[in-house]
Scaffold this active site. Structure first.
Site, PDB file in Angstrom:
ATOM      1  N   HIS A  63       0.805  -1.223   0.000  1.00 53.21           N
ATOM      2  CA  HIS A  63       0.000   0.000   0.000  1.00 53.21           C
ATOM      3  C   HIS A  63       0.839   1.273   0.000  1.00 53.21           C
ATOM      4  O   HIS A  63       1.934   1.302   0.545  1.00 53.21           O
ATOM      5  CB  HIS A  63      -0.904   0.031   1.241  1.00 53.21           C
ATOM      6  CG  HIS A  63      -1.790  -1.165   1.352  1.00 53.21           C
ATOM      7  ND1 HIS A  63      -2.173  -1.672   2.570  1.00 53.21           N
ATOM      8  CD2 HIS A  63      -2.374  -1.951   0.413  1.00 53.21           C
ATOM      9  CE1 HIS A  63      -2.957  -2.723   2.369  1.00 53.21           C
ATOM     10  NE2 HIS A  63      -3.085  -2.911   1.071  1.00 53.21           N
ATOM     11  N   TYR A 132       0.263   2.845  12.780  1.00 53.47           N
ATOM     12  CA  TYR A 132       0.763   3.672  11.675  1.00 53.47           C
ATOM     13  C   TYR A 132       0.647   5.142  12.067  1.00 53.47           C
ATOM     14  O   TYR A 132      -0.419   5.594  12.490  1.00 53.47           O
ATOM     15  CB  TYR A 132      -0.087   3.469  10.412  1.00 53.47           C
ATOM     16  CG  TYR A 132       0.054   2.125   9.771  1.00 53.47           C
ATOM     17  CD1 TYR A 132       0.800   1.973   8.610  1.00 53.47           C
ATOM     18  CD2 TYR A 132      -0.569   1.008  10.295  1.00 53.47           C
ATOM     19  CE1 TYR A 132       0.918   0.736   7.994  1.00 53.47           C
ATOM     20  CE2 TYR A 132      -0.456  -0.229   9.698  1.00 53.47           C
ATOM     21  CZ  TYR A 132       0.296  -0.360   8.544  1.00 53.47           C
ATOM     22  OH  TYR A 132       0.409  -1.578   7.937  1.00 53.47           O
TER      23      TYR A 132
END
Length: 184
Positions: A63, A132
């Site tokens: 991603h 994240y």
């Protein structure tokens, strides 16, 4: 913060061990410290944080977001264990370079990634949790990916659990890097 980071084989990428201070009560861990991370990724300005939890054999990736919503990111393994994979998408000599590292809370537990790299991982334990910290807010129209099996990496799982989204990404050979992504 005593950030024990070492560079990876892809320019601008680092793996780190975020120290844990232990005493009779338990532990304390600083997950982010702007000056320490800023030394590795200049002008890092975090805008969003999120957490993924994955069961054993889940594979997520590869991603990234494209400009103008591309971002540097810090990824911290809080629970479980993963093989973390980084793919360089920046034009130039490093295009297509791949690096993998083992991440777990009690060892190397953090990667620091610049703009222009794709990120993914394979979970080796149930409830593997990754935090994240990213520079831009998620923008679905700028969200992109490379097929997990489309860039020649030998994943450590034969029959991964994948999302429909991850099954639909193009291969690296089909990807054209944005003009602003150049290897340093």
């Amino acid at each position: 913060m005593n950030l024990q980071a070492r560079p990876l084989g892809i320019s601008g990428c680092f793996v780190a061990r975020l120290p844990v201070l232990q005493d009779a009560r338990g532990g304390f861990q600083k997950l982010f410290h702007a000056p320490a991370f800023g030394d590795l990724v200049p002008e890092l300005s975090l805008q969003e944080a999120y957490l993924t939890t994955s069961q054993k054999n889940v594979l997520r990736g590869m991603h990234f977001q494209v400009p103008p919503h591309d971002h540097a990111k810090v990824v911290v393994c809080l629970t479980g264990a993963v093989t973390d994979v980084i793919l360089d998408l920046r034009s130039g000599d490093g295009f297509g370079a791949v690096e993998s590292v083992a991440l777990a809370p009690d060892g190397d537990n953090c990667v620091i990634l610049p703009k222009g790299v794709a990120h993914g991982f394979c979970a080796h334990a149930d409830n593997s949790g990754l935090l994240y910290l990213v520079e831009t807010v998620h923008a679905p129209e700028h969200d992109a990916g490379i097929a997990w099996d489309g860039f020649g990496f030998d994943w450590p799982v034969r029959d991964p659990i994948l999302s429909d989204r991850d099954l639909g990404h193009p291969s690296l050979a089909e990807f054209v890097a944005p003009a602003s992504w150049c290897n340093p």
